[in-house]
Design a protein around this motif. Sequence first.
Motif, PDB file in Angstrom:
ATOM      1  N   PHE A 111       0.819  -1.217   0.000  1.00 25.72           N
ATOM      2  CA  PHE A 111       0.000   0.000   0.000  1.00 25.72           C
ATOM      3  C   PHE A 111       0.850   1.263   0.000  1.00 25.72           C
ATOM      4  O   PHE A 111       0.454   2.283  -0.556  1.00 25.72           O
ATOM      5  CB  PHE A 111      -0.928  -0.041   1.220  1.00 25.72           C
ATOM      6  N   LEU A 113       1.438   2.957  -3.284  1.00 27.98           N
ATOM      7  CA  LEU A 113       0.332   3.809  -3.757  1.00 27.98           C
ATOM      8  C   LEU A 113       0.357   5.149  -3.038  1.00 27.98           C
ATOM      9  O   LEU A 113       0.135   6.199  -3.634  1.00 27.98           O
ATOM     10  CB  LEU A 113      -1.007   3.145  -3.453  1.00 27.98           C
ATOM     11  N   LEU A 114       0.646   5.066  -1.741  1.00 25.50           N
ATOM     12  CA  LEU A 114       0.563   6.255  -0.891  1.00 25.50           C
ATOM     13  C   LEU A 114       1.647   7.276  -1.243  1.00 25.50           C
ATOM     14  O   LEU A 114       1.406   8.484  -1.212  1.00 25.50           O
ATOM     15  CB  LEU A 114       0.729   5.807   0.568  1.00 25.50           C
ATOM     16  N   LYS A 115       2.824   6.771  -1.587  1.00 18.35           N
ATOM     17  CA  LYS A 115       3.953   7.674  -1.803  1.00 18.35           C
ATOM     18  C   LYS A 115       4.123   8.078  -3.257  1.00 18.35           C
ATOM     19  O   LYS A 115       5.098   8.740  -3.599  1.00 18.35           O
ATOM     20  CB  LYS A 115       5.223   7.037  -1.258  1.00 18.35           C
ATOM     21  N   ASP A 125       1.553   5.943   8.095  1.00 18.58           N
ATOM     22  CA  ASP A 125       1.398   5.087   6.913  1.00 18.58           C
ATOM     23  C   ASP A 125       0.422   3.939   7.159  1.00 18.58           C
ATOM     24  O   ASP A 125       0.106   3.197   6.237  1.00 18.58           O
ATOM     25  CB  ASP A 125       2.754   4.484   6.507  1.00 18.58           C
TER      26      ASP A 125
END
Lengths: 250, 126
Positions: free
Chosen positions: A154, A157-159, A197
């Motif tokens: 995940f 996607l977040l970064k 995160d």
Amino acid sequence: MINVKYFDFHLKGKNPDSDLALINEAKRLGYHGISIFYSNEQYNLALENFNKIINDETSPTHLKSFKIDEFSITPGIIIQGKNPHHLQKQIRSLRNKTNILMVDGGDLKINRAACENVKVDILSRPYYKRRDCGLNHVLSREAAKNNVAIELCFSDLLKSRNSLRSKIIAHFRDIIKLQRKFQFMLLITSGARTIYDLRTPQDIMALYRCLGLKKEEILRAISDSPSFILDYNQQRKNMVVDGVKIIDEK
Amino acid sequence: MKLKILPPTLRGDKRYLAFETISQIPLPRDDLIFMIWESCLKFHGECETSKFRLWVTRSWDLNSNNSKKDHFQLKGILQCNRGDEEKVRGALCLINSYKGKKLVFHTLGLAGTIKSATQKFIKPSP
């Protein structure tokens, strides 16, 4: 109603304080277990640290996994192989040292060496820094045969932003498509370094449903597959070959 | 002149998402609304987001006036269209920074009324 146990199987360990904060936050968010990954050099220090945190004098000192009020913590080792030969050497030397062994993917030769090795538990991010998803039908079949789980992280996607994020989503879709055909184990993890995160299991489920996974598939990826890896690794030392294991009569 | 409110049968169905944010710096309400919209627009696009009918109904700032805190917590209720809750949830969990500082959105739960969302997730009774 069935009580589902959620696992976050990839947290990145850094130092004792941040690790403890991550564990507490994961517990608060509703996870039942986590796995924190360290490099080979940091692993022994982390085990000592966990022994201090748990502070249970009755437990043996050579433990490879820990429990705090039914919340399981399993430290693991992440291997960054330079080439297939180096990777195999590392796997051979580290397999008995830890319960969970993860290979950092991205390079096609490393992806292949990891999928073909029965001693590897997880191939992390096979799509990393690639123009394709890093898997094909051959690697998928090998991964399914050798019980190597493929990780969708995940934090990638977040970064990422804009076009990069859309490419990662496309890679996720390709992997999901292969998983439906070849039935290898899929793992959905957070890859968290800090508490910022981490997300609740329900949020992660909602996100991956948007990406096209079905509810049962997501539950398999965040609950069943991690449980299977933990159980399988507890019995690994008794397994002679696949399907044959030594049973202790006592 | 104000328009007369639609009868209940013609109004769209709504759901209420209770959420909490944890951030490194205090988060004003306007910026909160901007971030929710921005994330939904980026993840789902303009056409899809137009169906969500997003509205931040209430927010609670849970920080005392202590400015030396290392993180700031805020809780709120977000109204959205029934059937699109998962899409909104998915977009919310992709928010991770605000003015260069770290921020996280956690969905606490889903309810059919503001009252039940508040009672269940924001101020749970002992």
